[in-house]
Each structure stands twice: as C-alpha cells, then as structure tokens.
Motif scaffolding. Structure first.
Motif, mmCIF file in Angstrom:
data_model
loop_
_atom_site.group_PDB
_atom_site.id
_atom_site.type_symbol
_atom_site.label_atom_id
_atom_site.label_comp_id
_atom_site.label_asym_id
_atom_site.label_seq_id
_atom_site.Cartn_x
_atom_site.Cartn_y
_atom_site.Cartn_z
ATOM 1 N N PRO A 30 1.106 13.943 11.984
ATOM 2 C CA PRO A 30 1.792 15.240 11.962
ATOM 3 C C PRO A 30 2.122 15.648 10.527
ATOM 4 N N GLU A 31 2.193 16.921 10.278
ATOM 5 C CA GLU A 31 2.417 17.440 8.921
ATOM 6 C C GLU A 31 3.758 17.037 8.332
ATOM 7 N N ASN A 32 4.722 16.717 9.169
ATOM 8 C CA ASN A 32 6.047 16.372 8.652
ATOM 9 C C ASN A 32 6.127 14.932 8.123
ATOM 10 N N VAL A 33 5.056 14.151 8.242
ATOM 11 C CA VAL A 33 5.033 12.781 7.703
ATOM 12 C C VAL A 33 4.584 12.857 6.244
ATOM 13 N N THR A 34 5.450 12.390 5.355
ATOM 14 C CA THR A 34 5.116 12.426 3.927
ATOM 15 C C THR A 34 4.186 11.275 3.565
ATOM 16 N N LYS A 35 3.612 11.380 2.375
ATOM 17 C CA LYS A 35 2.729 10.325 1.871
ATOM 18 C C LYS A 35 3.490 9.004 1.779
ATOM 19 N N GLN A 36 4.706 9.073 1.301
ATOM 20 C CA GLN A 36 5.516 7.868 1.150
ATOM 21 C C GLN A 36 5.823 7.229 2.503
ATOM 22 N N GLN A 37 6.100 8.055 3.491
ATOM 23 C CA GLN A 37 6.354 7.531 4.838
ATOM 24 C C GLN A 37 5.088 6.890 5.398
ATOM 25 N N PHE A 38 3.955 7.525 5.152
ATOM 26 C CA PHE A 38 2.678 6.983 5.610
ATOM 27 C C PHE A 38 2.428 5.604 5.001
ATOM 28 N N VAL A 39 2.648 5.487 3.717
ATOM 29 C CA VAL A 39 2.415 4.197 3.035
ATOM 30 C C VAL A 39 3.365 3.132 3.577
ATOM 31 N N LYS A 40 4.599 3.514 3.904
ATOM 32 C CA LYS A 40 5.550 2.546 4.467
ATOM 33 C C LYS A 40 5.084 2.027 5.829
ATOM 34 N N MET A 41 4.308 2.821 6.531
ATOM 35 C CA MET A 41 3.795 2.417 7.849
ATOM 36 C C MET A 41 2.653 1.404 7.733
ATOM 37 N N LEU A 42 2.054 1.303 6.572
ATOM 38 C CA LEU A 42 0.862 0.467 6.396
ATOM 39 C C LEU A 42 1.205 -0.992 6.146
ATOM 40 N N ASP A 43 0.292 -1.863 6.551
ATOM 41 C CA ASP A 43 0.357 -3.283 6.177
ATOM 42 C C ASP A 43 -0.469 -3.404 4.898
ATOM 43 N N ILE A 44 0.189 -3.243 3.771
ATOM 44 C CA ILE A 44 -0.508 -3.172 2.481
ATOM 45 C C ILE A 44 -1.299 -4.444 2.192
ATOM 46 N N LYS A 45 -0.807 -5.584 2.633
ATOM 47 C CA LYS A 45 -1.530 -6.844 2.412
ATOM 48 C C LYS A 45 -2.893 -6.824 3.082
ATOM 49 N N ALA A 46 -3.021 -6.065 4.157
ATOM 50 C CA ALA A 46 -4.286 -6.017 4.905
ATOM 51 C C ALA A 46 -5.295 -5.038 4.306
ATOM 52 N N ILE A 47 -4.876 -4.228 3.367
ATOM 53 C CA ILE A 47 -5.788 -3.265 2.753
ATOM 54 C C ILE A 47 -6.642 -4.000 1.724
ATOM 55 N N PRO A 48 -7.970 -3.968 1.891
ATOM 56 C CA PRO A 48 -8.822 -4.706 0.955
ATOM 57 C C PRO A 48 -8.879 -4.044 -0.417
ATOM 58 N N GLU A 49 -8.838 -4.876 -1.425
ATOM 59 C CA GLU A 49 -8.943 -4.386 -2.793
ATOM 60 C C GLU A 49 -10.421 -4.236 -3.147
ATOM 61 N N SER A 50 -10.725 -3.330 -4.054
ATOM 62 C CA SER A 50 -12.128 -3.113 -4.420
ATOM 63 C C SER A 50 -12.686 -4.339 -5.152
ATOM 64 N N GLU A 51 -13.983 -4.561 -4.994
ATOM 65 C CA GLU A 51 -14.644 -5.701 -5.648
ATOM 66 C C GLU A 51 -14.568 -5.582 -7.163
ATOM 67 N N ASP A 52 -14.671 -4.361 -7.678
ATOM 68 C CA ASP A 52 -14.572 -4.156 -9.132
ATOM 69 C C ASP A 52 -13.206 -4.593 -9.657
#
Length: 120
Positions: A30-52
C-alpha cells in the motif's frame, strides 16, 4: 526507490536482479508504507549480497592483512630501536642516543601511516 538508496538502507550491495525483486515487493505494498517501514519488514540477513561486493571485500581484506603484517614488522623494528636506545643511554653514547630516538620516531610515524591506510 533507487538501488543505491535500497543498498544504503540495508547496508549491503545487491545485484540488479535482487534489487528488482525487492523493488517489485515494495511496489506491491500500500502507498502508505514508507521505504523505511518496508526495510524494517525485511530479513536483511537473508538478502544476498552481490558477487562483486563479496569479491571486493575479500580483496580489501587481503590488502589489510598485508598491511597488518607490515605493521607487525615495524613494531619489531620499534622494539629493536628501543632496546638500542636503552643500551646507548647506559653506555652514555649521546650521538647514538640521538640516532636511536630519530629511528624510533621514524618507525612510529610509519606505523601511524599504515594504521591510517587500514582505517580509511
């Protein structure tokens, strides 16, 4: 949201493909979810880092390890000159005391420079 902005918020560099997946997820919220709120919802450890990014970090670590070895060698030089200074003071050789003190300051300066390189 831009890729660089997303990477800054999660603290990782990601591939374009990975970013596009998360961009699509963010776009589906929904449009009322900010970028910061979206990032807080994520499991950042599970996001793969680029090979470079992984490769660059490994290369940087290799350079840091080499500089650390150089610092350790300079610390041995410093210890040597401090021992020589004690000897020259004991035998009252004023000229060699000056030489030893200059060398101690030179080696200390080299160590500071190398530590600065690592910190940067």
């Amino acid at each position: 949201m831009m890729k660089c902005e997303f990477e800054e918020m999660i603290g990782k560099e990601v591939s374009v493909e990975t970013f596009e997946v998360y961009q699509a997820m963010y776009g589906a919220l929904p449009e009322n979810v900010t970028k910061q709120q979206f990032v807080k919802m994520l499991d950042i450890k599970a996001i793969p880092e680029s090979e470079d990014a992984i490769r660059r970090r490994a290369e940087n670590q290799t350079i840091i390890d080499e500089i650390q070895k150089e610092i350790d060698a300079k610390k041995d030089d410093l210890k040597y000159w401090k021992e020589k200074l004690s000897l020259y003071i004991f035998i009252e050789d004023k000229d060699m005391v000056k030489v030893a003190k200059r060398n101690i300051e030179r080696v200390k300066s080299q160590i500071r420079e190398l530590k600065y390189v690592i910190a940067a």
